[in-house]
Design an enzyme around this catalytic site. Sequence first.
Site, short mmCIF file in Angstrom:
data_model
loop_
_atom_site.label_atom_id
_atom_site.label_comp_id
_atom_site.label_asym_id
_atom_site.label_seq_id
_atom_site.Cartn_x
_atom_site.Cartn_y
_atom_site.Cartn_z
CD GLU A 1 -2.68 -3.67 -16.43
OE1 GLU A 1 -3.22 -4.58 -15.76
OE2 GLU A 1 -1.46 -3.68 -16.74
CG ASP B 1 5.25 -6.68 -13.40
OD1 ASP B 1 5.26 -7.54 -12.51
OD2 ASP B 1 4.20 -6.15 -13.83
N1 HPA Z 1 -1.56 -6.36 -14.47
C1 HPA Z 1 -2.10 -7.51 -14.09
N2 HPA Z 1 -1.40 -8.47 -13.53
C2 HPA Z 1 -0.10 -8.29 -13.33
C3 HPA Z 1 0.52 -7.12 -13.71
C4 HPA Z 1 -0.26 -6.09 -14.30
O1 HPA Z 1 0.20 -5.00 -14.67
N3 HPA Z 1 1.82 -7.26 -13.38
C5 HPA Z 1 1.97 -8.46 -12.80
N4 HPA Z 1 0.81 -9.10 -12.78
ZN ZN Z 2 0.46 -4.60 -11.45
#
Ligand code: HPA
Ligand code: ZN
Length: 332
Positions: free
Chosen positions: A194, A273
């Site tokens: 990510e 989220d």
């Molecule tokens: N990345 C990492 N942790 C998380 C995320 C995310 O996009 N959303 C909620 N916790």
């Molecule tokens: Zn996530």
Amino acid sequence: MERFVRGLPKTELHIHIEGTLEPEMMFEMGERNGVELPFGSVDEVRAAYEFDDLQSFLDIYYQAAAVLQTEDDFARLMAAYLEKAESDGVRHAEIFFDPQTHTERGIDIGTVIRGLVQGRQEVAEVSSTLILCFLRHLPPRSAVEVFEQARPYLDHIQGVGLDSGELGNPPELFAEAYRLAVEAGLRPVAHAGEEAPAEYVWSALDVLGVERIDHGVRAGDDPALVDRLVREQIPLTMCPLSNQKLQVFPDLADHSLKELMDAGVLVTVNSDDPSYFGGYIGDNYLGIAAALDLTRQDLIQLARNSVTASFLPEDRKAALQREITDYVGSVS
Ligand code: HPA
Ligand code: ZN
């Protein structure tokens, strides 16, 4: 286009239940449970949702989760999400929850899980399962401990995942917790690639043995990794509006989704989220379609991928694929 997308049968595979807490519910629960929030009003909360990166989001997200106190709070949260998902054409959802966010502040894991299960039962129109996520900013030992606390509830949990701040907290730290979870029959997934580079995706695959990668947007930087994802048809659960809000791709037109999909990667679209990132799953389909000029055929492929990438049994997958075929036939 909007009506077509919201009616398109699909699954959601990357959704954090704590990330569906809308500001109105946050205030209502905060007041009822006597939890002080660092915001004066619902409008002030929404105005605070401008994020520089993943960590700046997580700081607010963990603070807000403190309003969740009782079994009923978790049930209301789950039921509200499933109702929204249903209106976006979601037929099945595999839902992350972060038990350590709650156990670390003294809430019993049973309160969390019983509440979430209660909420699932209230909205039977959407089938759902739970994925227990370890918080990677906490020590690996804490992950093992929370897994042991979850053991009595494993009948309600289908998968194990890894989330929170990624940089500096690589997958291999959690090998022991994953080994225990997989031995107990849970299906492994992990957030990787990510914010951190493609190496984290490799170690999620090789060390944790995950079956799906959550996000994985950085995979495109590594052609050998793309080859592997294609060859083994390892799904990526992407969340375009999240990537935009957290400055992974500040301009959605730069998002790697289409390039990876065209290369043959099993890409899916999800909301992550939604109450923090400006939209639920339908908004994510529409947002990425507009930014990357996706065709109706691309959107149908993304919905089909969401079924293929799910942990549903083969007969239910086949039924959902037929439902997509029938839907497309009925609207064209
Ligand atoms: N990345 C990492 N942790 C998380 C995320 C995310 O996009 N959303 C909620 N916790
Ligand atoms: Zn996530």
